[in-house]
Design an enzyme around this catalytic site. Structure first.
Site, PDB file in Angstrom:
ATOM      1  N   GLU A 104      -0.434  -9.264  -0.525  1.00 37.04           N
ATOM      2  CA  GLU A 104      -1.663  -9.621  -0.415  1.00 37.04           C
ATOM      3  C   GLU A 104      -2.172  -9.629  -1.675  1.00 37.04           C
ATOM      4  O   GLU A 104      -3.122 -10.352  -1.932  1.00 37.04           O
ATOM      5  CB  GLU A 104      -2.369  -8.448   0.485  1.00 37.04           C
ATOM      6  CG  GLU A 104      -1.890  -8.605   2.169  1.00 37.04           C
ATOM      7  CD  GLU A 104      -2.477  -7.590   2.705  1.00 37.04           C
ATOM      8  OE1 GLU A 104      -2.383  -6.142   2.572  1.00 37.04           O
ATOM      9  OE2 GLU A 104      -3.368  -7.780   3.640  1.00 37.04           O
TER      10      GLU A 104
ATOM     11  N   GLY B 245       0.825  -5.135   1.105  1.00 38.44           N
ATOM     12  CA  GLY B 245      -0.494  -5.215   0.073  1.00 38.44           C
ATOM     13  C   GLY B 245       0.125  -5.761  -1.441  1.00 38.44           C
ATOM     14  O   GLY B 245      -0.502  -6.121  -2.092  1.00 38.44           O
TER      15      GLY B 245
ATOM     16  N   GLU C 285       3.753  -5.181   7.583  1.00 32.09           N
ATOM     17  CA  GLU C 285       2.874  -3.907   8.340  1.00 32.09           C
ATOM     18  C   GLU C 285       3.130  -3.748   9.597  1.00 32.09           C
ATOM     19  O   GLU C 285       2.933  -2.951  10.088  1.00 32.09           O
ATOM     20  CB  GLU C 285       1.423  -4.612   7.768  1.00 32.09           C
ATOM     21  CG  GLU C 285       0.978  -4.178   6.496  1.00 32.09           C
ATOM     22  CD  GLU C 285       1.270  -5.519   5.447  1.00 32.09           C
ATOM     23  OE1 GLU C 285       1.921  -6.252   5.724  1.00 32.09           O
ATOM     24  OE2 GLU C 285       0.442  -5.421   4.502  1.00 32.09           O
TER      25      GLU C 285
ATOM     26  N   ALA D 275       0.732  -1.190  -0.032  1.00 28.22           N
ATOM     27  CA  ALA D 275       0.036  -0.163  -0.018  1.00 28.22           C
ATOM     28  C   ALA D 275       0.921   1.272  -0.120  1.00 28.22           C
ATOM     29  O   ALA D 275       1.876   1.223   0.476  1.00 28.22           O
ATOM     30  CB  ALA D 275      -0.790  -0.138   1.284  1.00 28.22           C
TER      31      ALA D 275
HETATM   32  C1  TC6 Z   1       0.410  -2.148   3.321  1.00 32.98           C
HETATM   33  O1  TC6 Z   1       0.906  -2.642   2.235  1.00 32.98           O
HETATM   34  C2  TC6 Z   1      -0.710  -2.244   3.885  1.00 32.98           C
HETATM   35  C3  TC6 Z   1      -1.806  -2.858   3.618  1.00 32.98           C
HETATM   36  C4  TC6 Z   1      -3.087  -2.917   3.841  1.00 32.98           C
HETATM   37  C5  TC6 Z   1      -4.122  -2.083   3.243  1.00 32.98           C
HETATM   38  C6  TC6 Z   1      -5.457  -2.028   3.679  1.00 32.98           C
HETATM   39  N1  TC6 Z   1       4.653   3.431   0.128  1.00 32.98           N
HETATM   40  O2  TC6 Z   1      13.370   2.212   0.880  1.00 32.98           O
HETATM   41  P1  TC6 Z   1      13.724   2.790  -0.209  1.00 32.98           P
HETATM   42  C7  TC6 Z   1       9.393   5.008  -0.849  1.00 32.98           C
HETATM   43  S1  TC6 Z   1       1.496  -1.206   4.178  1.00 32.98           S
HETATM   44  C8  TC6 Z   1       4.866   4.823   0.046  1.00 32.98           C
HETATM   45  O3  TC6 Z   1      14.573   3.980  -0.297  1.00 32.98           O
HETATM   46  P2  TC6 Z   1      14.843   0.358  -1.099  1.00 32.98           P
HETATM   47  C9  TC6 Z   1      10.544   5.460  -0.110  1.00 32.98           C
HETATM   48  O4  TC6 Z   1       9.869   6.333   0.975  1.00 32.98           O
HETATM   49  C10 TC6 Z   1       3.179  -1.180   3.393  1.00 32.98           C
HETATM   50  N2  TC6 Z   1       6.250   4.865  -0.597  1.00 32.98           N
HETATM   51  O5  TC6 Z   1      14.008   1.582  -1.494  1.00 32.98           O
HETATM   52  C11 TC6 Z   1      11.577   6.045  -0.708  1.00 32.98           C
HETATM   53  O6  TC6 Z   1      11.243   7.352  -1.142  1.00 32.98           O
HETATM   54  P3  TC6 Z   1      12.124   8.628  -1.317  1.00 32.98           P
HETATM   55  C12 TC6 Z   1       3.802  -2.344   3.688  1.00 32.98           C
HETATM   56  C13 TC6 Z   1       7.267   4.048  -0.193  1.00 32.98           C
HETATM   57  O7  TC6 Z   1      15.196  -0.188  -2.551  1.00 32.98           O
HETATM   58  C14 TC6 Z   1      11.310   5.300  -2.136  1.00 32.98           C
HETATM   59  O8  TC6 Z   1       9.978   4.671  -2.071  1.00 32.98           O
HETATM   60  N3  TC6 Z   1       5.206  -2.332   2.847  1.00 32.98           N
HETATM   61  C15 TC6 Z   1       6.718   2.746  -0.095  1.00 32.98           C
HETATM   62  O9  TC6 Z   1      16.007   0.714  -0.316  1.00 32.98           O
HETATM   63  C16 TC6 Z   1      12.396   4.050  -2.373  1.00 32.98           C
HETATM   64  O10 TC6 Z   1      12.201   3.355  -0.953  1.00 32.98           O
HETATM   65  C17 TC6 Z   1       6.252  -2.171   3.501  1.00 32.98           C
HETATM   66  O11 TC6 Z   1       6.381  -1.766   4.666  1.00 32.98           O
HETATM   67  C18 TC6 Z   1       5.303   2.509   0.292  1.00 32.98           C
HETATM   68  N4  TC6 Z   1       4.969   1.222   0.739  1.00 32.98           N
HETATM   69  O12 TC6 Z   1      13.811  -0.726  -0.352  1.00 32.98           O
HETATM   70  C19 TC6 Z   1       7.401  -1.966   2.580  1.00 32.98           C
HETATM   71  N5  TC6 Z   1       7.712   1.916   0.187  1.00 32.98           N
HETATM   72  O13 TC6 Z   1      13.022   8.108  -2.532  1.00 32.98           O
HETATM   73  C20 TC6 Z   1       7.996  -0.796   2.559  1.00 32.98           C
HETATM   74  C21 TC6 Z   1       8.968   2.862  -0.285  1.00 32.98           C
HETATM   75  O14 TC6 Z   1      11.381   9.690  -1.714  1.00 32.98           O
HETATM   76  N6  TC6 Z   1       9.021  -0.357   1.692  1.00 32.98           N
HETATM   77  N7  TC6 Z   1       8.582   4.179  -0.463  1.00 32.98           N
HETATM   78  O15 TC6 Z   1      13.008   8.572   0.101  1.00 32.98           O
HETATM   79  C22 TC6 Z   1      10.399  -1.017   2.017  1.00 32.98           C
HETATM   80  O16 TC6 Z   1      10.541  -1.716   3.027  1.00 32.98           O
HETATM   81  C23 TC6 Z   1      11.546  -0.654   0.969  1.00 32.98           C
HETATM   82  O17 TC6 Z   1      11.037   0.709   0.628  1.00 32.98           O
HETATM   83  C24 TC6 Z   1      11.908  -1.727  -0.022  1.00 32.98           C
HETATM   84  C25 TC6 Z   1      12.653  -0.941  -1.120  1.00 32.98           C
HETATM   85  C26 TC6 Z   1      12.659  -2.927   0.652  1.00 32.98           C
HETATM   86  C27 TC6 Z   1      10.577  -2.261  -0.779  1.00 32.98           C
END
Ligand code: TC6
Length: 675
Positions: free
Chosen positions: A91, A88, A111, A49
């Protein structure tokens, strides 16, 4: 072939969700299309998400409804996963009828780390595929797993060749169609969740096992309750249960704090006057001066990352002791199965030990980690100036001394910087990078980057006594010491701080570190509680007694000896003994820290309030669900913090004098978040 394409991580924001819905509906309506392959464009399938949308009104179809729609499609939908399928993202894959992935892909439901739960059916679908036990690990643990492991637990149907995902997924879909295989909807499965009904005790056991890790957090319990519900309720009722739990979490303070921390961590890398493309200096070999606890831990970080280290000591005995500790640490990790036995030797093989400081001539980065004595540090840096190769970065691991004074001992102050690691240096994630008056920009860029390379969170700070972390800690320590003289027991101070969510209170921490740091019998003036404790050889855990008494297993019990010593010192100093509520203990320990943080910001010693929060979360164990001291102060409201600081100032003097920044923000009705 439906390709997800949105920003760097294919976050499932409103536009992407609408796009997927429209494409799935078009594909269903098109008789020429027999199956759908859902694949990620760019680096990954999807990171889940869009976190920036939480807390805002939803536009267009929500993710749970979209996923139900995909699952209900009349044609087979195959998820083709590379890079990450997280939250997500996973999911979405679980709502597809089949999943294929390349071996390097990672899948997970992180999450919980954002203070929420997989609220798009993840808590209901995952247990139906892998069973409740594994679902608990994946959802409450939150760590991603590799595609091979995921395939072994049935989460991935087939592994595809690393460079042939598209073709493999299409062939897979064609096979499904040709063989007339059914549309496998996870919602219809109940074989794996039977275990949760037959053995409900497994949930209680899981809660017990993880109580220490999940202490204070709301999301883990909600995740467990949802997985229990998956085993107990029909699918749609389970979904409704999950939805309600998700809504509660996502609108709460903990989740707001944890989402803030997610972005705050990424912000630390951004330095206004050191752009991202500042070229870093190559670091092929690192030198470490000092093989004590810090020097050894620091060296391990680089060895772990495959970077050769030369470690220097002045005496053979100390060097051997340091090397032995490093080896023992690695061997213990190997015994726990977290390191291959052969890797112990590979890492030790990257380490060169020497008694000759001249051996550092070939190092690209030299980190001094001797004890905190300015005279010795100055001597070392003037020596380094004569022997280090041109362009080498000269760093000090000092935790509070003046980096500019150290740099002034060299003819190359632009190459000098602070790299303050936190003990144990091979474990703690924080690295305070201390920018001196004259430190060059590419030296800053290099220190920040090498920090990330060895798995640290690097935070840039300015030169001041104790930098960000220890400077704020000193405020808490002062108040804790004052409170015990007034009659609050050390155990009550520690309890309040522990219950707030920190791993330990100030007196447990002092006992752990050793009360005799900087104390000696010769210079002792028998004035403070610490002096008197040390005189009685109560020097902390290592001597079996400090503020607390310790048994053979290092279990602490409050000590009457300590209480008597405190009473003696209080009497000598004429301190009036009185009671304090838990709330007062908390405020007096923590509000001065917030106030000091504001002063740090005023003086420009930290770039942003969120950097201070990251220091406290990663260097001192500040509970992430409270978002760091500055975020926490915002949640209380700065007018309230200001009012309490003024009240304490009236009673205890100018240690509590509010900073101009805090006053201004409070008056303007703003928070640190608005800076
Ligand atoms: C969910 O899914 C809930 C579902 C239920 C719904 C009903 N959203 O980390 P990086 C940005 S909750 C928005 O540097 P990497 C990040 O801020 C989600 N933005 O890359 C950064 O922005 P900047 C569950 C996001 O290669 C840019 O993207 N998922 C999101 O070192 C690059 O990211 C997670 O918790 C996002 N979801 O690592 C996973 N994700 O460039 C969260 C990233 O402006 N993400 N951004 O600074 C991660 O863990 C890591 O980004 C990664 C990639 C491992 C996917």
């Amino acid at each position: 072939m439906l390709t997800l394409q949105s920003g760097p991580v294919n976050a499932l924001g409103s536009a992407l969700r609408q796009g997927i819905l429209a494409a799935v509906e078009a594909a269903e309506a098109d008789p020429a299309i027999t199956a759908i392959v859902l694949i990620g464009g760019g680096r990954m399938f999807s990171a889940g998400a869009d976190i920036t949308e939480f807390g805002k009104p939803q536009t267009g179809i929500g993710l749970p409804d979209l996923l139900n729609r995909i699952e209900a499609a009349s044609k087979p939908v195959v998820a083709a996963i590379h890079g990450n399928a997280l939250g997500g993202g996973l999911e979405t894959a679980l709502a597809c009828h089949y999943r294929v992935a390349v071996p390097s892909a990672k899948v997970g439901l992180p999450e919980v780390k954002l203070g929420i739960l997989p609220g798009a059916g993840g808590t209901q679908r995952l247990p139906r595929v892998v069973g409740p036990r594994k679902a608990l690990e994946v959802i409450v643990g939150g760590s991603p797993i590799g595609a091979k492991a995921a395939a072994a637990m049935g989460l991935i149907d087939e592994l595809a060749p690393e460079d042939g995902l598209r073709a493999h997924a299409v062939a897979f879909a064609e096979r499904v169609v040709a063989e007339g295989r059914p549309l496998l909807k996870i919602r219809d499965r109940d074989d794996k969740i039977a275990e949760g009904r037959e053995n409900p005790g497994l949930f209680a056991a899981f809660r017990d096992e993880n109580a220490r890790k999940t202490r204070g957090f709301e999301a883990p319990e909600a995740c467990i309750a949802c997985i229990e519900a998956a085993c107990r309720l029909p699918f749609d009722e389970g979904l409704a249960f999950e939805r309600a739990e998700f809504q509660t979490l996502v609108s709460g303070t903990q989740s707001a704090a944890q989402r803030y921390v997610f972005f705050a961590e990424r912000q630390t890398a951004k330095i206004p006057d050191v752009p991202d493309d500042t070229p870093a200096r190559p670091i092929a070999r690192v030198g470490v001066i000092g093989a004590g606890t810090m020097g050894g831990g620091i060296s391990m970080n680089f060895l772990n990352a495959g970077i050769p280290v030369t470690i220097v000591e002045t005496k053979r005995e100390a060097l051997d002791r340091g090397l032995k500790t490093i080896r023992t640490n690695y061997e213990n990790t190997a015994k726990k199965g977290r390191l291959k036995p052969e890797d112990v030797e590979t890492r030790m093989g990257l380490l060169t030990d020497t008694l000759e400081i001249e051996a550092l001539a070939e190092c690209d980065l030299i980190i001094e980690a001797v004890f905190e004595d300015m005279g010795i540090k100055k001597e070392i840096f003037s020596k380094l100036d004569t022997l280090a190769k041109p362009g080498a970065i000269l760093a000090s691991n000092t935790s509070y001394l003046d980096i500019d004074a150290i740099a002034a001992m060299t003819s190359r102050p632009a190459d000098v910087i602070g790299m303050h690691f936190f003990s144990p240096a091979n474990v703690m994630r924080l690295l305070e990078v201390v920018r001196g008056e004259r430190t060059a920009k590419d030296v800053i860029a290099t220190a920040m980057q090498i920090g990330r390379k060895i798995g640290k969170i690097s935070v840039l700070v300015g030169v001041c006594h104790g930098f960000v972390g220890n400077r704020m800690l000193a405020q808490r320590q002062r108040e804790a010491n004052r409170l015990i003289l007034e009659g609050v027991t050390p155990w009550d101070v520690d309890r309040v701080i522990y219950e707030f969510g920190l791993p330990m209170g100030p007196f447990t921490m002092s006992d752990l570190a050793g009360l005799d740091i900087g104390w000696s019998r010769e210079t002792n003036r028998s004035e403070s509680v610490r002096d008197l404790l040390c005189e009685q050889d109560r020097r902390g855990q290592k001597t079996g007694a400090g503020f607390y008494d310790y048994d053979a297993k290092r279990k602490a019990t409050p000590s009457t000896v300590t209480e008597e010593i405190i009473a003696t010192v209080a009497e000598r100093q004429g301190v009036t003994r009185r009671d304090a509520t838990d709330q007062e203990i908390l405020e007096r320990c923590l509000y001065p820290m917030v106030n000091e943080g504001a002063k740090i910001l005023e003086e420009g010693k930290a770039i942003r309030a969120s950097d201070i929060d990251i220091v406290w979360i990663n260097g001192y164990g500040w509970p992430v669900y409270r978002g760091g001291p500055m975020f926490w102060a915002d949640t209380i409201g700065l007018p309230k913090v200001l009012e309490r600081l003024r009240a304490y100032q009236a009673e205890y003097g100018d240690d509590f004098a509010p900073s101009a920044l805090l006053e201004r923000l409070a008056v303007e009705g703003k928070g640190f978040k608005d800076l």
